[in-house]
Scaffold this active site. Structure first.
Site: not given
Ligand code: LLP
Length: 428
Positions: A247, A289, A326, A357-358, A385
């Site tokens: 996160g 991530g 995003r 087309c949006e 992402y």
């Molecule tokens: N662990 C779990 C259980 C998760 O659900 C996630 C992300 C992570 C780890 C990794 O989180 P990170 O370090 O990447 O923040 N598509 C969205 C982000 C969705 C995150 C979903 N879960 C965006 O583009 O901002």
């Protein structure tokens, strides 16, 4: 900020007014491979990982790359070679990490909706831990494990009810979110898990959201989780590992953006809390991530048309919301810079939009750019992402991906053709 200053992306820089990644000019990559083109820096990924490794020096730790952020095999392989484990959320992700050479024992499986088939697949592969998100899932996991004559290693994902102060779509640790087991039910859930013969309790986990730029939600979540660890262990259930999720945010370069803490600085504070409560020598796991790959990537795109208007000027590029979802999904900001910087040229205020087309297909609002038709632009911070969430909307093929390592460019994904898209379809 002028257009040639890049935030948080030290492996991307301007040399003689043109944008380079490590030892290669992005221009030459676009000439060779076409656009839209995702380009990633391996050194940037390893440098982001190193910040966590510094933070955990002298501790027992396992970084599990949350591969949903960028699921390309060539990206996963970088983290396999660096010794990482992986956080997965589907059977498809499991197949990907195994195909890239991951050690199944270092794989943890999160997600609120694991199917029986996915559970079976993961048990057969011998993954390290199931991060269970509900009491109902616990029963199903036990049943499937017993059916296979196996014991499933489990951790319960705690929903600590902490506000991560991020976009509502990517907050996951609040009571109203679908994720995890509510704080007040966690102890009972562990007692149930310990009583089931197909399960072996190995840890505890939590993940409170994504693009978190403050320390305080982490500090609060650690306190809440450690309170539970104490109660669970007092009930005679030992927790071998503590997993604090991912996160941590990145700097996207937006004017209103808060600078997220550095991974090592954040972990120094969290470790002080763990040490104070006597848990600093446990196996510590995390699931980052975005912070590992987000600022390691860019999307190179061509200016197709400039379209002056009465109210707005549009800069129409060949990348769209299917490549870069995003902005449309979270009103997210990505820096947009010309590949060739012309400091003396006059700039115009543009809406940067894709061909879809949006009206929701925008990539940047109100950007001051000195561009002409045919110029190339880089949409920055596009390592996380973006391709992982790309679609075929408007029957657009997904972009190619390049991994740069020094002066070498490796094509890690070919551009998708229309034949690729139609392969599984049948005329009646
Ligand atoms: N662990 C779990 C259980 C998760 O659900 C996630 C992300 C992570 C780890 C990794 O989180 P990170 O370090 O990447 O923040 N598509 C969205 C982000 C969705 C995150 C979903 N879960 C965006 O583009 O901002």
């Amino acid at each position: 900020m002028t257009s040639n200053q890049l935030s948080g992306q030290p492996f991307f820089s301007f040399k003689d007014q043109s944008l380079w990644v490590e030892g290669l000019a992005l221009n030459s990559l676009a000439q060779a491979h076409g656009t839209p083109l995702f380009v990633y820096s391996k050194a940037a990924m390893l440098s982001a990982l190193a910040a966590y490794q510094r933070g955990f020096a002298g501790r027992k730790s396992q970084v599990c790359y949350a591969m949903k952020a960028n699921p390309a095999l060539g990206v996963i392989q970088v983290f396999v070679q660096a010794g990482c484990g992986f956080d997965i959320v589907s059977g498809g992700e499991l197949e990907r990490v195994l195909a890239a050479g991951a050690d199944a024992a270092k794989v943890i499986f999160s997600g609120v909706g694991k199917t029986r088939a996915e559970i079976r697949q993961a048990l057969e592969a011998g993954i390290g831990c199931f991060n269970v998100e509900s009491e109902a899932e616990l029963e199903v996991l036990n049943g499937v494990a017993l059916g296979l004559g196996k014991v499933a290693p489990v951790s319960i994902r705690v929903n600590p009810n902490v506000d991560p102060k991020t976009h509502p779509y990517i907050s996951t640790g609040l009571k109203g979110n679908k994720f995890g087991v509510a704080h007040e039910r966690v102890l009972q859930t562990y007692q149930r898990a310990a009583a089931l013969p197909g399960l072996q309790v190995v840890g505890i986990d939590c993940h409170i959201g994504s693009q978190i730029t403050l320390e305080s939600p982490y500090l609060d979540a650690v306190d809440r989780v450690l309170d539970l660890v104490q109660a669970i262990e007092a009930a005679g259930i030992h927790l071998h590992h503590l997993d604090f999720g991912g996160g941590l945010g990145i700097n996207y370069g937006g004017s209103a953006d808060a600078e997220p803490p550095a991974a090592d600085a954040l972990w120094a504070k969290l470790l002080a809390k763990l040490d104070a409560r006597g848990y600093g020598q446990r196996l510590l796991m995390i699931e980052p991530g975005r912070s590992l790959v987000g600022n390691a990537g860019t999307c190179v795109t061509e200016v197709l048309y400039l379209k002056p208007g009465e109210q707005k000027n549009f800069c129409v590029i060949d990348a769209a919301m299917n490549d870069l979802p995003r902005p449309a999904m979270y009103q997210a900001f990505h820096q947009i810079v010309p590949l060739v910087n012309r400091p003396e040229a006059t700039t115009t205020l543009y809406e940067v939009v894709g061909p879809i087309c949006e009206s929701g297909d925008w990539i940047g609002h109100d950007r001051n750019l000195a561009v002409k038709q045919g110029d190339l632009l880089a949409v920055m911070s596009a390592g996380a992402y973006c391709m992982g969430m790309a679609s075929n909307y408007n029957s657009r093929g997904r972009a190619a991906e390049i991994l740069v390592d020094g002066t070498q460019a490796h094509v890690i994904r070919e551009r998708e053709t229309t034949a690729d898209q139609m392969r599984n379809e049948r005329l009646v």
